[in-house]
Scaffold this active site. Sequence first.
Site, PDB file in Angstrom:
ATOM      1  CE  LYS A  11      -3.864  -2.148   2.423  1.00  0.00           C
ATOM      2  NZ  LYS A  11      -5.079  -1.872   3.460  1.00  0.00           N
ATOM      3  CE1 TYR A  51      -9.408  -2.738  -0.214  1.00  0.00           C
ATOM      4  CE2 TYR A  51      -8.586  -1.096  -1.143  1.00  0.00           C
ATOM      5  CZ  TYR A  51      -8.236  -1.857  -0.472  1.00  0.00           C
ATOM      6  OH  TYR A  51      -6.962  -2.226  -0.171  1.00  0.00           O
ATOM      7  CG  ASN A 114      -3.815  -2.109   6.685  1.00  0.00           C
ATOM      8  OD1 ASN A 114      -3.478  -1.968   5.501  1.00  0.00           O
ATOM      9  ND2 ASN A 114      -4.753  -3.093   7.159  1.00  0.00           N
ATOM     10  CG  HIS A 117      -5.238  -6.253  -0.422  1.00  0.00           C
ATOM     11  ND1 HIS A 117      -6.705  -6.073   0.084  1.00  0.00           N
ATOM     12  CD2 HIS A 117      -5.455  -7.175  -1.476  1.00  0.00           C
ATOM     13  CE1 HIS A 117      -7.545  -6.922  -0.196  1.00  0.00           C
ATOM     14  NE2 HIS A 117      -6.766  -7.705  -1.257  1.00  0.00           N
ATOM     15  CD  GLU A 128      -9.072  -9.039  -3.606  1.00  0.00           C
ATOM     16  OE1 GLU A 128      -9.982  -8.574  -2.829  1.00  0.00           O
ATOM     17  OE2 GLU A 128      -7.889  -9.458  -3.184  1.00  0.00           O
TER      18      GLU A 128
END
Length: 139
Positions: A11, A51, A114, A117, A128
Amino acid sequence: MSTNRTFTMIKPDAVANGHIGSIINDFTNAGFKIIALKYTKLTDETAGQFYAVHAERPFYKDLVSFMSSGPIVAAILEKDNAIEDFRKLIGATNPAEAAEGTIRQKYAKSIDANAVHGSDSDENAEIEGNFFFKADERF
Ligand code: UDP
Ligand code: MG
């Protein structure tokens, strides 16, 4: 049926903090083989599509703007039991609760930023991965 594949993104926070190399090293040291890999950037629109399953969650808007705030690394990874083993490798969604030695414990600072993913099912890994990679971009 298990495909033995998962999809991941490094990320924007982890990219900005210089952790691409260390995180990819953690993937391969844990036995994951790279099937596809791309350095890219989401827009507000593509992050929103990726998302969409979280569209009703209170954090959705912030998540979409965070995920389009800077470049990311997208990858398809392969290993026996990929989904479960990869979730174990990255640790809990909230890095404050992530086990010692997990990627989120080592590189993430907050529940929204965070670091990585990881797909939650074979079905979503397929969806995805297809979002980022064509058939001729997988090896
Ligand atoms: N997220 C957040 N706040 C929350 C829960 C999730 O900002 O309270 C973000 C976080 O970046 C997380 C992503 O939304 O990684 C997707 O949430 P999910 O519950 O699927 O967690 P994950 O599967 O990434 O552990
Ligand atoms: Mg999830």
